[in-house]
Structures are given as structure tokens and as C-alpha cells.
Design an enzyme around this catalytic site. Sequence first.
Site, PDB file in Angstrom:
ATOM      1  N   LYS A   9     -29.008 -76.482 -90.322  1.00 15.05           N
ATOM      2  CA  LYS A   9     -29.895 -75.410 -90.341  1.00 15.05           C
ATOM      3  C   LYS A   9     -29.520 -75.469 -88.593  1.00 15.05           C
ATOM      4  CE  LYS A   9     -33.482 -77.619 -94.165  1.00 15.05           C
ATOM      5  NZ  LYS A   9     -35.202 -78.463 -94.573  1.00 15.05           N
ATOM      6  N   TYR A  49     -37.226 -70.458-100.664  1.00 19.82           N
ATOM      7  CA  TYR A  49     -38.516 -71.143-100.607  1.00 19.82           C
ATOM      8  C   TYR A  49     -39.425 -71.514-101.540  1.00 19.82           C
ATOM      9  CZ  TYR A  49     -35.355 -74.133 -97.009  1.00 19.82           C
ATOM     10  OH  TYR A  49     -34.683 -75.154 -96.132  1.00 19.82           O
ATOM     11  N   ASN A 112     -35.629 -81.353 -89.997  1.00 24.42           N
ATOM     12  CA  ASN A 112     -34.344 -82.151 -90.537  1.00 24.42           C
ATOM     13  C   ASN A 112     -33.380 -82.243 -90.697  1.00 24.42           C
ATOM     14  OD1 ASN A 112     -35.319 -80.094 -92.999  1.00 24.42           O
ATOM     15  ND2 ASN A 112     -36.704 -81.751 -93.869  1.00 24.42           N
ATOM     16  N   HIS A 115     -30.477 -79.248 -95.135  1.00 23.03           N
ATOM     17  CA  HIS A 115     -31.020 -78.776 -97.085  1.00 23.03           C
ATOM     18  C   HIS A 115     -29.778 -79.541 -97.467  1.00 23.03           C
ATOM     19  CE1 HIS A 115     -32.279 -76.929-100.724  1.00 23.03           C
ATOM     20  NE2 HIS A 115     -31.045 -76.343-100.504  1.00 23.03           N
ATOM     21  N   GLU A 126     -28.405 -72.414-106.197  1.00 20.53           N
ATOM     22  CA  GLU A 126     -28.034 -72.288-105.234  1.00 20.53           C
ATOM     23  C   GLU A 126     -27.220 -72.152-104.639  1.00 20.53           C
ATOM     24  OE1 GLU A 126     -29.630 -75.657-103.573  1.00 20.53           O
ATOM     25  OE2 GLU A 126     -32.686 -75.526-103.473  1.00 20.53           O
TER      26      GLU A 126
HETATM   27  P1  IDP Z   1     -36.461 -81.261 -98.975  1.00 14.87           P
HETATM   28  O1  IDP Z   1     -35.672 -80.405 -98.644  1.00 14.87           O
HETATM   29  O2  IDP Z   1     -36.324 -82.961 -98.949  1.00 14.87           O
HETATM   30  O3  IDP Z   1     -35.879 -80.317-100.771  1.00 14.87           O
HETATM   31  P2  IDP Z   1     -38.754 -80.547-100.475  1.00 14.87           P
HETATM   32  O4  IDP Z   1     -40.261 -80.060-100.784  1.00 14.87           O
HETATM   33  O5  IDP Z   1     -38.655 -78.516-101.397  1.00 14.87           O
HETATM   34  O6  IDP Z   1     -38.082 -81.025 -99.311  1.00 14.87           O
HETATM   35  O7  IDP Z   1     -39.092 -78.434 -98.563  1.00 14.87           O
HETATM   36  C1  IDP Z   1     -38.120 -78.235 -97.926  1.00 14.87           C
HETATM   37  C2  IDP Z   1     -38.081 -77.290 -96.164  1.00 14.87           C
HETATM   38  O8  IDP Z   1     -39.585 -76.979 -95.485  1.00 14.87           O
HETATM   39  C3  IDP Z   1     -38.059 -78.779 -96.364  1.00 14.87           C
HETATM   40  O9  IDP Z   1     -36.079 -79.738 -95.716  1.00 14.87           O
HETATM   41  C4  IDP Z   1     -38.606 -78.865 -94.959  1.00 14.87           C
HETATM   42  O10 IDP Z   1     -37.532 -78.298 -93.769  1.00 14.87           O
HETATM   43  C5  IDP Z   1     -39.827 -78.297 -95.081  1.00 14.87           C
HETATM   44  N1  IDP Z   1     -41.095 -78.924 -95.439  1.00 14.87           N
HETATM   45  C6  IDP Z   1     -41.127 -79.830 -96.010  1.00 14.87           C
HETATM   46  N2  IDP Z   1     -42.921 -79.884 -96.264  1.00 14.87           N
HETATM   47  C7  IDP Z   1     -43.771 -79.331 -94.829  1.00 14.87           C
HETATM   48  C8  IDP Z   1     -44.488 -80.100 -94.345  1.00 14.87           C
HETATM   49  O11 IDP Z   1     -45.298 -80.206 -94.414  1.00 14.87           O
HETATM   50  N3  IDP Z   1     -44.603 -79.590 -93.185  1.00 14.87           N
HETATM   51  C9  IDP Z   1     -43.195 -78.249 -92.232  1.00 14.87           C
HETATM   52  N4  IDP Z   1     -42.157 -77.782 -93.206  1.00 14.87           N
HETATM   53  C10 IDP Z   1     -42.236 -79.074 -93.776  1.00 14.87           C
HETATM   54 MG    MG Z   2     -36.485 -79.129-101.965  1.00 16.07          MG
END
Ligand code: IDP
Ligand code: MG
Length: 155
Positions: A9, A49, A112, A115, A126
Site C-alpha cells: 500500500k 473494496y 497497515n 493487502h 483479485e
Molecule cells: P483486510 O485488509 O485485513 O482484509 P478488510 O476488512 O478487508 O481487512 O479491510 C480492507 C482495508 O480497509 C484494511 O486493510 C484497512 O486498510 C481498511 N480498514 C478496515 N477496517 C478499517 C477501519 O475500521 N477504519 C479504517 N480503515 C479500515
Molecule cells: Mg479484506
Amino acid sequence: MEQTLIIFKPDSLNRGLVGEILHRFERKGLKLVAMKMIYLDDDILGSHYFHLKDKAFFPVLKRFMSSAPSLVAVLEGVNAVEVVRFLVGSTKGYEADAGTIRGDYSISSQCNVVHASDSKVNANIEIYRFFKEDEIFSYDKIDLDFIYSEDEIEK
Ligand code: IDP
Ligand code: MG
């Protein structure tokens, strides 16, 4: 062999963490079969997303994800989807276990660093969202016979 999609990212590029993180996947024994740098635009982020489109943080997430280029890559290995998710760790950096990529390099819900596809079905969707068939490479990795036992490998 199983393949999965990862995205470095914009925070990992800006923080100079790409090499270190890629090194972790390589050391594990995963094989890099595709990689490119792209700006993720609104359209592609809307599909990637889609499951988050109704969340309050969705516009902020899209701004973050398009704030700088990302590197998208395909990794290959036995059980690659599950193995890579395990190395990456849980979503929120401040909750992710120490020793995982997110646990070691991030402290945010959103920023984070990587992905990773969360299922085989999504990995397939994907990978082909970001790559054409001829951008995914097939080659002999010379250490494969020492990464897996002979009965684990299906060449
Ligand atoms: P993942 O990346 O672990 O699969 P997902 O729930 O698919 O998690 O969410 C995709 C991305 O959206 C996350 O990696 C993060 O960057 C962002 N995200 C998820 N939850 C939150 C939140 O509560 N606040 C802000 N960003 C979030
Ligand atoms: Mg995800």
C-alpha cells in the site's frame, strides 16, 4: 500451485518498507511470479473494496489508497493464500500479533502496509483484476526441491 495477490500500500512505499516486507515473503519460500507499480484509481478501489462501500471510513480509505502508487504482486506456493494472510496478520496494526507484518510495521486501522487476498476465490478475482495472463510468469525456481518435500510439490 496456489497463487495469491498482495498489494504494497502507499504507506509501505512512502515509509521505505517494500524491500523488507518482500524479503519476508521470499524468505518464507514464496515465489514471486508477477509485480508492477500502479496508481489505484477510484474505479479499481470501488471494486477491490466493494465490501466496505457503506463504511464511514470508505472515502478516507480511497484517498489513502490513491495518495501514492502501490505495488501489486502475485505470490505462489503451497497454500499461498492462507500462508500469506498468516504472515500479514490481522487487519488493525495495533491489534496484529508481533511477528506478523502488520504487527511489526503498523499501528493504524487503515495504514497497515499490505493487502493480501483472504480466500482462494477472492485471490483468483483479485489477481485478474490487476494482471493480464501474460504478466504472470511461470519459471523454475531452483530452490523449490529444498523448500518443499517431494510429496508436497506438484510442479
Ligand atoms: P483486510 O485488509 O485485513 O482484509 P478488510 O476488512 O478487508 O481487512 O479491510 C480492507 C482495508 O480497509 C484494511 O486493510 C484497512 O486498510 C481498511 N480498514 C478496515 N477496517 C478499517 C477501519 O475500521 N477504519 C479504517 N480503515 C479500515
Ligand atoms: Mg479484506
